[in-house]
Scaffold this active site. Sequence first.
Site, PDB file in Angstrom:
ATOM      1  N   ARG A  34       0.837  -1.206   0.000  1.00  0.00           N
ATOM      2  CA  ARG A  34       0.000   0.000   0.000  1.00  0.00           C
ATOM      3  C   ARG A  34       0.869   1.252   0.000  1.00  0.00           C
ATOM      4  O   ARG A  34       1.894   1.311   0.698  1.00  0.00           O
ATOM      5  CB  ARG A  34      -0.942   0.009   1.211  1.00  0.00           C
ATOM      6  CG  ARG A  34      -1.894  -1.154   1.172  1.00  0.00           C
ATOM      7  CD  ARG A  34      -3.113  -1.013   2.066  1.00  0.00           C
ATOM      8  NE  ARG A  34      -3.842  -2.289   2.021  1.00  0.00           N
ATOM      9  CZ  ARG A  34      -4.633  -2.667   1.035  1.00  0.00           C
ATOM     10  NH1 ARG A  34      -4.858  -1.849   0.014  1.00  0.00           N
ATOM     11  NH2 ARG A  34      -5.222  -3.852   1.035  1.00  0.00           N
ATOM     12  N   ASP A  35       0.427   2.232  -0.813  1.00  0.00           N
ATOM     13  CA  ASP A  35       1.110   3.523  -0.819  1.00  0.00           C
ATOM     14  C   ASP A  35       0.964   4.167   0.564  1.00  0.00           C
ATOM     15  O   ASP A  35      -0.089   4.140   1.175  1.00  0.00           O
ATOM     16  CB  ASP A  35       0.517   4.431  -1.909  1.00  0.00           C
ATOM     17  CG  ASP A  35       1.411   5.604  -2.217  1.00  0.00           C
ATOM     18  OD1 ASP A  35       1.981   5.641  -3.333  1.00  0.00           O
ATOM     19  OD2 ASP A  35       1.566   6.496  -1.351  1.00  0.00           O
ATOM     20  N   ILE A  36       2.062   4.756   1.047  1.00  0.00           N
ATOM     21  CA  ILE A  36       2.071   5.351   2.384  1.00  0.00           C
ATOM     22  C   ILE A  36       1.216   6.613   2.438  1.00  0.00           C
ATOM     23  O   ILE A  36       0.789   7.032   3.516  1.00  0.00           O
ATOM     24  CB  ILE A  36       3.532   5.638   2.816  1.00  0.00           C
ATOM     25  CG1 ILE A  36       3.664   5.680   4.325  1.00  0.00           C
ATOM     26  CG2 ILE A  36       4.078   6.892   2.163  1.00  0.00           C
ATOM     27  CD1 ILE A  36       5.089   5.614   4.822  1.00  0.00           C
ATOM     28  N   ASN A  96       4.930   6.821 -13.366  1.00  0.00           N
ATOM     29  CA  ASN A  96       5.655   8.057 -13.622  1.00  0.00           C
ATOM     30  C   ASN A  96       7.104   7.711 -13.927  1.00  0.00           C
ATOM     31  O   ASN A  96       7.682   6.839 -13.264  1.00  0.00           O
ATOM     32  CB  ASN A  96       5.582   8.982 -12.403  1.00  0.00           C
ATOM     33  CG  ASN A  96       4.154   9.337 -12.023  1.00  0.00           C
ATOM     34  OD1 ASN A  96       3.358   9.683 -12.880  1.00  0.00           O
ATOM     35  ND2 ASN A  96       3.833   9.214 -10.746  1.00  0.00           N
ATOM     36  N   GLU A 104       9.158  10.143  -8.185  1.00  0.00           N
ATOM     37  CA  GLU A 104       9.847  10.428  -6.915  1.00  0.00           C
ATOM     38  C   GLU A 104      10.792   9.306  -6.516  1.00  0.00           C
ATOM     39  O   GLU A 104      11.855   9.558  -5.961  1.00  0.00           O
ATOM     40  CB  GLU A 104       8.821  10.632  -5.791  1.00  0.00           C
ATOM     41  CG  GLU A 104       7.961  11.872  -5.962  1.00  0.00           C
ATOM     42  CD  GLU A 104       6.798  11.888  -4.980  1.00  0.00           C
ATOM     43  OE1 GLU A 104       6.883  11.223  -3.930  1.00  0.00           O
ATOM     44  OE2 GLU A 104       5.796  12.550  -5.300  1.00  0.00           O
ATOM     45  N   VAL A 105      10.374   8.072  -6.727  1.00  0.00           N
ATOM     46  CA  VAL A 105      11.181   6.929  -6.279  1.00  0.00           C
ATOM     47  C   VAL A 105      11.740   6.213  -7.516  1.00  0.00           C
ATOM     48  O   VAL A 105      10.967   5.715  -8.353  1.00  0.00           O
ATOM     49  CB  VAL A 105      10.340   5.952  -5.429  1.00  0.00           C
ATOM     50  CG1 VAL A 105      11.200   4.773  -4.977  1.00  0.00           C
ATOM     51  CG2 VAL A 105       9.741   6.670  -4.228  1.00  0.00           C
ATOM     52  N   HIS A 109       7.635   1.378 -10.528  1.00  0.00           N
ATOM     53  CA  HIS A 109       6.429   0.982  -9.795  1.00  0.00           C
ATOM     54  C   HIS A 109       5.200   1.409 -10.575  1.00  0.00           C
ATOM     55  O   HIS A 109       5.192   2.439 -11.248  1.00  0.00           O
ATOM     56  CB  HIS A 109       6.389   1.582  -8.388  1.00  0.00           C
ATOM     57  CG  HIS A 109       6.640   3.060  -8.330  1.00  0.00           C
ATOM     58  ND1 HIS A 109       7.904   3.589  -8.450  1.00  0.00           N
ATOM     59  CD2 HIS A 109       5.800   4.105  -8.185  1.00  0.00           C
ATOM     60  CE1 HIS A 109       7.835   4.903  -8.370  1.00  0.00           C
ATOM     61  NE2 HIS A 109       6.575   5.252  -8.221  1.00  0.00           N
ATOM     62  N   HIS A 111       1.259   2.405  -9.973  1.00  0.00           N
ATOM     63  CA  HIS A 111       0.217   2.763  -9.005  1.00  0.00           C
ATOM     64  C   HIS A 111      -1.101   2.152  -9.481  1.00  0.00           C
ATOM     65  O   HIS A 111      -1.500   2.375 -10.634  1.00  0.00           O
ATOM     66  CB  HIS A 111       0.010   4.269  -8.944  1.00  0.00           C
ATOM     67  CG  HIS A 111       1.202   5.080  -8.542  1.00  0.00           C
ATOM     68  ND1 HIS A 111       1.322   5.657  -7.286  1.00  0.00           N
ATOM     69  CD2 HIS A 111       2.329   5.432  -9.215  1.00  0.00           C
ATOM     70  CE1 HIS A 111       2.456   6.347  -7.228  1.00  0.00           C
ATOM     71  NE2 HIS A 111       3.093   6.226  -8.376  1.00  0.00           N
TER      72      HIS A 111
HETATM   73  P1  AMP Z   1       6.161   8.313  -7.860  1.00  0.00           P
HETATM   74  O1  AMP Z   1       5.982   9.801  -7.763  1.00  0.00           O
HETATM   75  O2  AMP Z   1       5.407   7.710  -8.990  1.00  0.00           O
HETATM   76  O3  AMP Z   1       7.616   7.922  -7.812  1.00  0.00           O
HETATM   77  O4  AMP Z   1       5.454   7.720  -6.573  1.00  0.00           O
HETATM   78  C1  AMP Z   1       6.108   7.362  -5.406  1.00  0.00           C
HETATM   79  C2  AMP Z   1       5.060   6.915  -4.405  1.00  0.00           C
HETATM   80  O5  AMP Z   1       5.709   6.214  -3.373  1.00  0.00           O
HETATM   81  C3  AMP Z   1       4.267   8.058  -3.758  1.00  0.00           C
HETATM   82  O6  AMP Z   1       2.882   7.873  -4.044  1.00  0.00           O
HETATM   83  C4  AMP Z   1       4.577   7.902  -2.268  1.00  0.00           C
HETATM   84  O7  AMP Z   1       3.474   8.183  -1.442  1.00  0.00           O
HETATM   85  C5  AMP Z   1       5.004   6.444  -2.183  1.00  0.00           C
HETATM   86  N1  AMP Z   1       5.895   6.108  -1.075  1.00  0.00           N
HETATM   87  C6  AMP Z   1       7.015   6.758  -0.694  1.00  0.00           C
HETATM   88  N2  AMP Z   1       7.590   6.127   0.352  1.00  0.00           N
HETATM   89  C7  AMP Z   1       6.819   5.045   0.619  1.00  0.00           C
HETATM   90  C8  AMP Z   1       6.877   3.998   1.582  1.00  0.00           C
HETATM   91  N3  AMP Z   1       7.853   3.933   2.495  1.00  0.00           N
HETATM   92  N4  AMP Z   1       5.904   3.060   1.564  1.00  0.00           N
HETATM   93  C9  AMP Z   1       4.898   3.115   0.665  1.00  0.00           C
HETATM   94  N5  AMP Z   1       4.789   4.075  -0.270  1.00  0.00           N
HETATM   95  C10 AMP Z   1       5.728   5.034  -0.289  1.00  0.00           C
END
Ligand code: AMP
Length: 126
Positions: A34-36, A96, A104-105, A109, A111
């Site tokens: 689950r997304d945080i 993304n 961001e990460v 991944h 969503h």
């Molecule tokens: P993106 O902008 O597509 O890279 O999305 C990164 C997603 O990772 C965001 O929706 C964040 O809320 C989610 N996220 C960041 N850290 C964590 C975590 N520790 N556990 C679950 N989701 C996370």
Amino acid sequence: MAYSYDDNNIFAKILRKEIPSDIVAENDHALAFRDISPKAPTHVLVIPKGKYVSFDDFAANAPADEITAFMRLCAQVAKSEGVSLDIGNGFRAITNAGNDGVQEVPHFHLHILGGRMMGPMLLLPE
Ligand code: AMP
């Protein structure tokens, strides 16, 4: 090097169990959690266990068995969350990539968002 993977990204730490996650499902090659910071009643992230930076990296470079396992886990999650079209009302799947995609990460991944009407596909900044 086109795709430079950072072993210290937060999803790499989740895969190594260095930080906790709310796991929904898993198979040999992919993990769903689950997304945080959920943006919908269902907001699950599906990631490959392999080191892929982005969708295009995964699509271009992952072996077929990893791609199949990833896609099957996405379908499994959509069903277990009750949003798949055979039992539910639908969902949105978003990935993304890079700067313009506002990723961001830097671990690929997808969503999976559902449980409410998602609205317009994009809201762009001015
Ligand atoms: P993106 O902008 O597509 O890279 O999305 C990164 C997603 O990772 C965001 O929706 C964040 O809320 C989610 N996220 C960041 N850290 C964590 C975590 N520790 N556990 C679950 N989701 C996370």
